[in-house]
Scaffold this motif. Structure first.
Motif, mmCIF file in Angstrom:
data_model
loop_
_atom_site.group_PDB
_atom_site.id
_atom_site.type_symbol
_atom_site.label_atom_id
_atom_site.label_comp_id
_atom_site.label_asym_id
_atom_site.label_seq_id
_atom_site.Cartn_x
_atom_site.Cartn_y
_atom_site.Cartn_z
ATOM 1 N N GLU A 123 0.829 -1.209 0.000
ATOM 2 C CA GLU A 123 0.000 0.000 0.000
ATOM 3 C C GLU A 123 0.865 1.262 0.000
ATOM 4 O OE1 GLU A 123 -3.255 0.402 2.627
ATOM 5 O OE2 GLU A 123 -4.089 -1.581 2.188
ATOM 6 N N ASP A 162 6.580 13.882 0.783
ATOM 7 C CA ASP A 162 5.576 13.060 0.099
ATOM 8 C C ASP A 162 5.624 11.616 0.578
ATOM 9 O OD1 ASP A 162 8.011 12.424 -0.977
ATOM 10 O OD2 ASP A 162 7.357 12.475 -3.069
ATOM 11 N N ALA A 217 4.935 8.160 3.126
ATOM 12 C CA ALA A 217 3.752 7.408 3.544
ATOM 13 C C ALA A 217 3.933 6.918 4.970
ATOM 14 C CB ALA A 217 3.510 6.225 2.611
ATOM 15 N N ALA A 259 -5.619 13.203 7.471
ATOM 16 C CA ALA A 259 -5.064 12.691 6.213
ATOM 17 C C ALA A 259 -5.338 13.609 5.024
ATOM 18 C CB ALA A 259 -5.610 11.289 5.941
ATOM 19 N N ARG A 260 -6.528 14.160 4.932
ATOM 20 C CA ARG A 260 -6.884 14.966 3.760
ATOM 21 C C ARG A 260 -6.215 16.331 3.755
ATOM 22 N NH1 ARG A 260 -13.207 15.400 4.748
ATOM 23 N NH2 ARG A 260 -12.773 13.258 5.404
ATOM 24 N N ARG A 316 -1.636 16.252 2.522
ATOM 25 C CA ARG A 316 -1.112 15.768 1.251
ATOM 26 C C ARG A 316 -0.043 16.715 0.716
ATOM 27 N NH1 ARG A 316 -7.253 14.616 -0.844
ATOM 28 N NH2 ARG A 316 -7.598 12.717 0.347
ATOM 29 N N PRO A 317 1.030 16.183 0.057
ATOM 30 C CA PRO A 317 1.145 14.851 -0.534
ATOM 31 C C PRO A 317 1.588 13.737 0.409
ATOM 32 C CG PRO A 317 3.057 16.125 -1.114
ATOM 33 C CD PRO A 317 2.149 17.050 -0.357
ATOM 34 N N GLN A 318 1.803 14.030 1.705
ATOM 35 C CA GLN A 318 2.026 12.922 2.627
ATOM 36 C C GLN A 318 0.784 12.039 2.672
ATOM 37 O OE1 GLN A 318 3.123 14.537 6.476
ATOM 38 N NE2 GLN A 318 5.318 14.415 5.981
ATOM 39 N N ARG A 319 0.998 10.741 2.864
ATOM 40 C CA ARG A 319 -0.108 9.787 2.940
ATOM 41 C C ARG A 319 -0.123 9.150 4.325
ATOM 42 N NH1 ARG A 319 0.933 5.499 -0.939
ATOM 43 N NH2 ARG A 319 3.103 6.178 -0.892
ATOM 44 N N LEU A 363 -1.877 6.256 6.316
ATOM 45 C CA LEU A 363 -2.627 5.053 5.966
ATOM 46 C C LEU A 363 -2.795 4.160 7.191
ATOM 47 C CD1 LEU A 363 -0.613 4.242 2.712
ATOM 48 C CD2 LEU A 363 -2.794 5.468 2.858
#
Length: 330
Positions: free
Chosen positions: A145, A235, A237, A265-266, A269-272, A274
């Protein structure tokens, strides 16, 4: 059959070895004679009903005073003893390995969906096979992922546990540069599995190191979201799958971190960010078995206990911070 059952939430003392009716495989299921199982954080979470909030949020699994299903255990390796209606891909006598989401593997027999079971190679011991499913699938799911690639920098917080030992190996096999966060006693093991750098959490704070990573895999849930994001690239994850550490009961446990990450999370970004969950999968287990056969992955087993000593095995997992997997033989 003999099985460990529990009638109430609590510590290992609530697990009782009893004679119960043999399970009957339903449509799409097989009856497996269990030869080995292994322990996971999910087992003590259910045993204790911890964190308490899940008793209200997940009413299919948790009751108010005891789990809905009395027999713990998700990982299994064993031999097919009978087929349920509609099963054509397996035969009586097949050696199989997989994860049963409905649990029941801390027993002599378990009814398992045929579609979560992979055939076990004949030369792989049942004990090693049983260590693979939940922990290996979790590690593989998370790294896929995150889209981890060769040359990426990965930090694993909790690198000496079951999921952590698989994650270090899988990432190293991909060509990633792995930093393992663990205790000093497990440093040599982490290096042997492929970690390039090891951080002793008792001596150093990885969040204050100034290092940045393309992927951070948090398997402990003991750091704030700000700490974890601080070591991510712009960027990068962040993978959250922390089972937490057993402290005898908590209100939210690692779910607080998951919830905060879900809200943020929203906006980052661009970090994710999860918070992922791995589902039982015969295909995933088959992939892991292929890696074991190729020599790029090996289950690391800390201790092995007979089924009769399951409460002691659970105590060891909770209190002594097992290094890698704890396996139960049946």
């Amino acid at each position: 059959m003999k099985a460990f059952v529990q009638d109430r939430y609590g510590g290992p003392e609530v697990l009782a070895l009893r004679t119960v009716d043999d399970p009957v495989p339903g449509p799409g299921e097989v009856l497996v004679r269990v030869r080995a199982s292994s322990l996971n954080a999910a087992d003590w979470h259910l045993m204790r009903g911890d964190p308490y909030v899940v008793r209200a949020l997940d009413r299919t699994t948790f009751g108010w005073r005891a789990p809905k299903r009395p027999i713990r255990g998700r990982d299994l390796a064993g031999v097919v003893a009978a087929l349920g209606p509609g099963v054509t891909d397996l035969a009586v006598g097949d050696e199989v390995v997989g994860e049963v989401l409905a649990e029941g593997a801390f027993a002599e027999l378990v009814a398992a969906p045929a579609d979560v079971l992979a055939r076990k190679p004949a030369d792989l011991p049942f004990e090693q096979a049983a260590a693979l499913p939940l922990a290996g699938t979790t590690a593989l799911t998370g790294l896929r992922e995150a889209r981890l690639a060769a040359g990426d920098r990965l930090l694993v917080n909790g690198a000496s546990g079951g999921v952590g030992t698989f994650a270090v190996q899988l990432a190293a096999a991909l060509g990633a540069e792995v930093t393992a966060v663990c205790s000093a006693r497990n440093a040599d093991q982490a290096r042997a599995l492929g970690a390039v750098h090891v951080v002793d959490y008792a001596r150093s704070d990885f969040a204050a190191s100034g290092q940045r990573y393309d992927v951070v895999l948090d398997l402990v849930g003991n750091r704030s979201l700000a700490d974890l994001r601080r070591v991510l690239t712009a960027d990068g994850a962040l993978l959250l799958s922390g089972g937490g550490t057993s402290q005898g009961g908590s209100l939210f446990g690692p779910m607080r971190l998951f919830a905060v990450a879900g809200v943020r999370a929203r906006f980052v970004r661009p970090q994710r960010l999860l918070a992922f969950r791995a589902e039982p999968s015969a295909a995933m287990v088959a992939d892991l078995l292929a890696m074991v056969a190729a020599g790029t992955l090996r289950p690391v087993i800390d201790r092995t206990y007979p089924l009769a000593d399951l409460p002691e095995a659970m105590r060891y997992l909770e209190e002594d911070h097992a290094a890698a997997k704890v396996v139960i033989t049946v």
